[in-house]
Design a protein around this motif. Structure first.
Motif, PDB file in Angstrom:
ATOM      1  N   ASN A   1      50.860  79.329  76.728  1.00  0.00           N
ATOM      2  CA  ASN A   1      51.709  78.138  76.793  1.00  0.00           C
ATOM      3  C   ASN A   1      51.005  76.934  76.174  1.00  0.00           C
ATOM      4  O   ASN A   1      51.320  76.528  75.057  1.00  0.00           O
ATOM      5  CB  ASN A   1      52.143  77.837  78.229  1.00  0.00           C
ATOM      6  N   ARG A   2      50.031  76.330  76.870  1.00  0.00           N
ATOM      7  CA  ARG A   2      49.330  75.166  76.359  1.00  0.00           C
ATOM      8  C   ARG A   2      47.829  75.427  76.360  1.00  0.00           C
ATOM      9  O   ARG A   2      47.313  76.152  77.199  1.00  0.00           O
ATOM     10  CB  ARG A   2      49.615  73.935  77.235  1.00  0.00           C
ATOM     11  N   GLY A   3      47.154  74.797  75.426  1.00  0.00           N
ATOM     12  CA  GLY A   3      45.698  74.909  75.395  1.00  0.00           C
ATOM     13  C   GLY A   3      45.203  76.233  74.827  1.00  0.00           C
ATOM     14  O   GLY A   3      45.909  77.239  74.818  1.00  0.00           O
ATOM     15  N   THR A   4      43.972  76.195  74.344  1.00  0.00           N
ATOM     16  CA  THR A   4      43.344  77.378  73.752  1.00  0.00           C
ATOM     17  C   THR A   4      41.887  77.426  74.191  1.00  0.00           C
ATOM     18  O   THR A   4      41.220  76.383  74.275  1.00  0.00           O
ATOM     19  CB  THR A   4      43.413  77.324  72.214  1.00  0.00           C
ATOM     20  N   THR A   5      41.410  78.630  74.448  1.00  0.00           N
ATOM     21  CA  THR A   5      39.996  78.841  74.779  1.00  0.00           C
ATOM     22  C   THR A   5      39.396  79.827  73.785  1.00  0.00           C
ATOM     23  O   THR A   5      39.872  80.957  73.652  1.00  0.00           O
ATOM     24  CB  THR A   5      39.824  79.380  76.211  1.00  0.00           C
ATOM     25  N   ILE A   6      38.384  79.375  73.066  1.00  0.00           N
ATOM     26  CA  ILE A   6      37.639  80.230  72.140  1.00  0.00           C
ATOM     27  C   ILE A   6      36.282  80.508  72.780  1.00  0.00           C
ATOM     28  O   ILE A   6      35.585  79.571  73.206  1.00  0.00           O
ATOM     29  CB  ILE A   6      37.438  79.565  70.770  1.00  0.00           C
ATOM     30  N   SER A   7      35.906  81.776  72.855  1.00  0.00           N
ATOM     31  CA  SER A   7      34.645  82.155  73.505  1.00  0.00           C
ATOM     32  C   SER A   7      33.710  82.834  72.510  1.00  0.00           C
ATOM     33  O   SER A   7      34.126  83.733  71.769  1.00  0.00           O
ATOM     34  CB  SER A   7      34.922  83.097  74.682  1.00  0.00           C
TER      35      SER A   7
ATOM     36  N   SER B   1      37.253  75.053  75.359  1.00  0.00           N
ATOM     37  CA  SER B   1      38.661  74.982  75.768  1.00  0.00           C
ATOM     38  C   SER B   1      39.240  73.623  75.419  1.00  0.00           C
ATOM     39  O   SER B   1      38.567  72.599  75.519  1.00  0.00           O
ATOM     40  CB  SER B   1      38.803  75.229  77.277  1.00  0.00           C
ATOM     41  N   ASP B   2      40.500  73.620  74.993  1.00  0.00           N
ATOM     42  CA  ASP B   2      41.209  72.367  74.764  1.00  0.00           C
ATOM     43  C   ASP B   2      42.555  72.425  75.468  1.00  0.00           C
ATOM     44  O   ASP B   2      42.979  73.474  75.962  1.00  0.00           O
ATOM     45  CB  ASP B   2      41.388  72.106  73.261  1.00  0.00           C
ATOM     46  N   ASN B   3      43.218  71.288  75.532  1.00  0.00           N
ATOM     47  CA  ASN B   3      44.545  71.228  76.145  1.00  0.00           C
ATOM     48  C   ASN B   3      45.609  70.921  75.108  1.00  0.00           C
ATOM     49  O   ASN B   3      46.570  70.207  75.359  1.00  0.00           O
ATOM     50  CB  ASN B   3      44.574  70.171  77.256  1.00  0.00           C
TER      51      ASN B   3
ATOM     52  N   LYS C   1      51.982  83.466  71.487  1.00  0.00           N
ATOM     53  CA  LYS C   1      51.499  84.793  71.877  1.00  0.00           C
ATOM     54  C   LYS C   1      51.610  85.784  70.737  1.00  0.00           C
ATOM     55  O   LYS C   1      50.756  86.657  70.568  1.00  0.00           O
ATOM     56  CB  LYS C   1      52.299  85.291  73.086  1.00  0.00           C
ATOM     57  N   SER C   2      52.657  85.654  69.926  1.00  0.00           N
ATOM     58  CA  SER C   2      52.853  86.587  68.805  1.00  0.00           C
ATOM     59  C   SER C   2      51.806  86.390  67.705  1.00  0.00           C
ATOM     60  O   SER C   2      51.517  87.316  66.945  1.00  0.00           O
ATOM     61  CB  SER C   2      54.254  86.412  68.215  1.00  0.00           C
ATOM     62  N   ASP C   3      51.240  85.174  67.606  1.00  0.00           N
ATOM     63  CA  ASP C   3      50.239  84.889  66.573  1.00  0.00           C
ATOM     64  C   ASP C   3      48.824  85.224  67.003  1.00  0.00           C
ATOM     65  O   ASP C   3      47.944  85.409  66.157  1.00  0.00           O
ATOM     66  CB  ASP C   3      50.287  83.409  66.177  1.00  0.00           C
ATOM     67  N   LEU C   4      48.578  85.286  68.301  1.00  0.00           N
ATOM     68  CA  LEU C   4      47.217  85.408  68.831  1.00  0.00           C
ATOM     69  C   LEU C   4      46.434  86.601  68.269  1.00  0.00           C
ATOM     70  O   LEU C   4      45.252  86.456  67.921  1.00  0.00           O
ATOM     71  CB  LEU C   4      47.264  85.473  70.353  1.00  0.00           C
TER      72      LEU C   4
END
Length: 337
Positions: free
Chosen positions: A317-323, A262-264, A270-273
């Protein structure tokens, strides 16, 4: 084959038969034969004609449907002549020979393309291995002559090394199963190795690293997972915000282990996810001067699929979590238990 199209194709045959029936009827009438006899012959001829047309239509339709089904089941449809029977009709034999020639031409072209791709892949791999030598030499020179300038150079060298690794793994990803070795791996060791690979870039961006208790073992290929983590860390650095933080944590359930990074940073719209793992997709963030290629996450997804690792992304909104989701089968669970 539709009945309408079949009748249209058989129209010359029908017209010839009608003309023959008319000529025969005129001859019989001229020979003083009773009209009942003429009508009887006319009716028998018509019935025989209709029955023969119907029999031929259904037999041809069955044969053609069989060919269509065989073609649909083939992965390489140009190989159809290899599995179909040699036709008996003279006109069909001509088309069969044309298909055989087309198949031969296609196989020759495929062989040529595969040979060119293999040679190009070998060249890329050789070039990458050769270019790593001057990169390593430059790193040693910079590390032996520490200064603010050399630290900047070392950060850029890490960038260059990541791009060369990306090219190498892309070249190998088509046949990844020939290169990986699955064994028991400590996630903590892999994470620390990936952090070490990016230490100058992390320092340059003032990234804080937080690592929870990830002393967990999984069965995978350490080298490939390390590369995947490098791509994820590289994206976190590229899209970092002020006072950046990178957080690693692992959670374990009955049949899987989830490693989350996870980062901040600025996050993903949301449209790109849903499309971030598509080849060449850069999204809104990639079009704002970040020099994104849309290859890194695509490669991660491709390699995870080869290794049987689940890969998910979450951002709001902010940050991304890759699992990264490592599956645990019953045998491994029993051994670890």
């Amino acid at each position: 084959m539709s009945g309408k199209q079949y009748l249209k194709n058989q129209l010359p045959v029908i017209l010839i038969n009608l003309l023959g029936m008319l000529v025969l009827a005129l001859f019989l009438i001229a020979s003083d034969n009773p009209i009942q006899t003429v009508l009887f012959i006319f009716a028998v001829w018509s019935i025989v004609l209709v029955l023969s047309l119907l029999a031929f239509y259904f037999s041809r339709k069955k044969y053609l449907n069989k060919l269509l089904n065989m073609t649909e089941q083939l992965e390489e449809r140009y190989l159809l002549p290899e599995i179909m029977q040699v036709p008996e009709r003279a006109d069909e034999q001509v088309f069969y020979q044309i298909m055989k020639m087309a198949e031969k031409s296609m196989l020759e072209r495929i062989g040529e393309v595969q040979r060119e791709r293999r040679e190009y892949k070998e060249y890329i791999e050789q070039w990458i291995h050769e270019v790593k030598t001057p990169i390593t030499a430059m790193k040693l020179l910079c590390e032996n002559n520490r200064s603010p300038f050399s630290r900047e150079v070392l950060a850029e060298l890490e960038n260059i090394n990541q791009y060369t690794e990306q090219a190498l793994y892309y070249a190998r990803s088509e046949h990844a199963e020939k290169d990986y070795s699955v064994r028991e791996v400590n996630l903590c060791d892999v994470v620390h190795s990936a952090i070490a690979d990016n230490k100058y870039l992390l320092r340059q961006s003032n990234m804080s690293i937080q690592i929870d208790d990830i002393e967990t073992k999984v069965y995978t290929d350490e080298k490939w997972v390390r590369f995947i983590l490098n791509q994820i860390i590289g994206n976190a650095i590229k899209y970092h915000a002020e006072q950046p933080i990178l957080h690693f944590r692992a959670t374990k359930t009955n049949d899987k282990i989830v490693l989350s990074i996870s980062d901040n940073g600025i996050g993903i719209p949301k449209s790109d996810l849903p499309r971030i793992f598509e080849k060449g997709f850069t999204g809104q963030n990639g079009r704002t001067g970040k020099n994104s290629t849309g290859i890194g996450l695509y490669l991660c997804k491709r390699l995870c699929d080869k290794l049987g690792i689940g890969l998910t992304a979450y951002s709001e909104n902010r940050g991304t979590t890759i699992s990264l989701i490592f599956q645990m089968n019953d045998f491994i669970i029993g051994v670890q238990g």
